[in-house]
Motif scaffolding. Structure first.
Motif, PDB file in Angstrom:
ATOM      1  N   ARG A   1      10.693 -19.033  -6.431  1.00 56.60           N
ATOM      2  CA  ARG A   1      11.959 -19.714  -6.195  1.00 56.60           C
ATOM      3  C   ARG A   1      12.482 -20.346  -7.482  1.00 56.60           C
ATOM      4  O   ARG A   1      13.692 -20.296  -7.752  1.00 56.60           O
TER       5      ARG A   1
ATOM      6  N   SER B   1      15.523 -18.680   4.450  1.00 49.83           N
ATOM      7  CA  SER B   1      16.788 -19.004   3.790  1.00 49.83           C
ATOM      8  C   SER B   1      17.945 -18.147   4.312  1.00 49.83           C
ATOM      9  O   SER B   1      19.088 -18.321   3.896  1.00 49.83           O
TER      10      SER B   1
ATOM     11  N   ASP C   1      17.033 -31.722  -0.641  1.00 51.99           N
ATOM     12  CA  ASP C   1      17.175 -30.955   0.598  1.00 51.99           C
ATOM     13  C   ASP C   1      17.458 -31.881   1.778  1.00 51.99           C
ATOM     14  O   ASP C   1      17.044 -31.626   2.903  1.00 51.99           O
TER      15      ASP C   1
ATOM     16  N   ARG D   1      17.224 -21.530  -2.418  1.00 53.16           N
ATOM     17  CA  ARG D   1      16.195 -21.987  -1.490  1.00 53.16           C
ATOM     18  C   ARG D   1      15.175 -20.897  -1.160  1.00 53.16           C
ATOM     19  O   ARG D   1      14.160 -21.167  -0.523  1.00 53.16           O
TER      20      ARG D   1
ATOM     21  N   GLY E   1      21.285 -26.524   5.574  1.00 49.19           N
ATOM     22  CA  GLY E   1      19.850 -26.622   5.352  1.00 49.19           C
ATOM     23  C   GLY E   1      19.013 -26.472   6.599  1.00 49.19           C
ATOM     24  O   GLY E   1      17.863 -26.053   6.529  1.00 49.19           O
TER      25      GLY E   1
ATOM     26  N   ASP F   1      13.671 -30.662  -3.483  1.00 54.35           N
ATOM     27  CA  ASP F   1      13.332 -29.242  -3.471  1.00 54.35           C
ATOM     28  C   ASP F   1      13.337 -28.661  -4.880  1.00 54.35           C
ATOM     29  O   ASP F   1      12.620 -27.710  -5.156  1.00 54.35           O
TER      30      ASP F   1
END
Length: 367
Positions: free
Chosen positions: A268, A234, A109, A255, A120, A130
């Motif tokens: 996630r 996100s 990330d 994300r 990002g 991430d």
């Protein structure tokens, strides 16, 4: 008959006389010049084509960044899997590798660079892993297991060598993704090997912008979600169902954390695993060889976003790996998450669930 009339035939041009020879010579000269021009054009086109191909190869090769993980970690690591020699094939052909291989894949990330910051957001300093997946490709390379490691897992982070010299201290109860933030790819690999006792043969890191470019170069990916997603972090709003996503929305899905399930990293991970399968299916469905332009875009997106160990940091090495996986289909890829349970010290963190976690890593060590 006048002298002029009598001599008129003397000015005629019979076949084979001097005029005809000169005229034929000019015709042959013109044909020769035309053929020479065509030949020079073809030769020039060939030279330009070879030069362009060489430039493309150089550019793609130069895109890849390499880290010498093996030299940094030395011999204090899990043993490599025992390999069985592959069939020799034809006398002139170099056989492709067929042994089992383990690859640590990290999604970084990092906010460095304009494209990553735009995608990002957040702080532009430093980076975290991430996404962390151990990709185990079975012997024969026709099936694979992808094991996700939650970034919130509390682990014993081993002492890691630092690029600037010296080393870090052994730390108990450290967040798994702190290893990358502290010591980069080398510490990430060492931490995974310490956690799993599985040798990582290779390391691959993909950044935000590169992932989005890859999805776009492939023409997007089709995913199916089982619940509505609303995640302000996100910036993704997605109704339950099947969707074809471009690179930006696919990255947002990867994300997404707070807009699904209980808001933990496990939700996630489930979305990321859906994306992995969708990408594999899209790659299989896309005949890149029929479209040199799309092939170049995909290759540029892949190589331009990669940091690898020095065993994969050239186009030739990546191509050999890719060719060795031609028998691997999305249907033969299993995605799982390392078994975890809430950490006794912090309900917002997790720890490996034993003995199930150790049993999983042992199955990978068996090849």
């Amino acid at each position: 008959m006048t002298g002029h009339e009598a001599g008129g035939h003397g000015h005629g041009h019979e076949p084979g006389d001097g005029y005809a020879d000169a005229h034929g010579g000019r015709q042959r000269s013109r044909r020769s010049s035309t053929l020479k021009a065509v030949g020079l054009t073809l030769a020039g086109t060939l030279v330009l084509g070879v030069a362009a191909a060489g430039w493309v190869y150089w550019q793609l090769n130069d895109n890849i960044r390499g880290v010498d993980v093996d030299s940094a970690l030395g011999d204090d690591r899990p043993a490599r899997a025992v390999t069985t020699p592959s069939p020799s094939g034809t006398a002139s052909a170099v056989p492709l590798p067929t042994e089992a291989v383990n690859i640590l894949v990290l999604g970084s990330d990092s906010r460095s660079g304009a494209e990553n910051r735009q995608l990002g957001g957040g702080d532009s300093s430093g980076a975290r892993s991430d996404t962390a997946m151990v990709v185990h490709i079975d012997a024969g390379r026709t099936s694979a297991t992808v094991v996700s490691i939650p970034r919130d897992t509390l682990v014993t982070r081993p002492s890691c060598p630092l690029p600037t010299g010296g080393s870090t201290e052994v730390t108990d109860g450290a967040m798994f993704n702190s290893a990358y933030a502290l010591g980069g790819p080398v510490c990430a690999v060492k931490t995974v090997e310490s956690l799993t006792d599985v040798r990582m043969d290779h390391f691959v890191e993909v950044d935000f912008a590169g992932f989005a470019k890859l999805v776009d170069a492939l023409g997007g990916v089709t995913v199916t979600t089982t619940e509505d997603i609303e995640d302000e972090d996100s910036h993704l709003s997605l109704a339950a169902g099947t969707h074809h996503l471009d690179g930006t929305r696919a990255l947002a899905l990867a994300r997404t954390r707070h807009g699904i399930g209980d808001g933990s990293d496990l939700g996630r991970i489930g979305l990321q695993q859906i994306l992995v399968k969708a990408l594999l299916e899209q790659i299989s469905a896309t005949d890149l060889l029929t479209s040199p332009t799309r092939l170049y875009r995909v290759a540029d997106a892949v190589t331009g976003s990669l940091t690898t160990d020095t065993g994969l940091d050239s186009l030739a090495q990546l191509m050999e790996l890719g060719q060795s996986l031609k028998g691997l289909s999305a249907a033969n890829v299993t995605t799982v998450t390392m078994p975890v349970l809430p950490a006794p010290s912090d309900p917002n963190r997790v720890v490996p669930d034993e003995p199930e976690a150790s049993d999983l890593w042992e199955s990978l060590r068996q090849g």
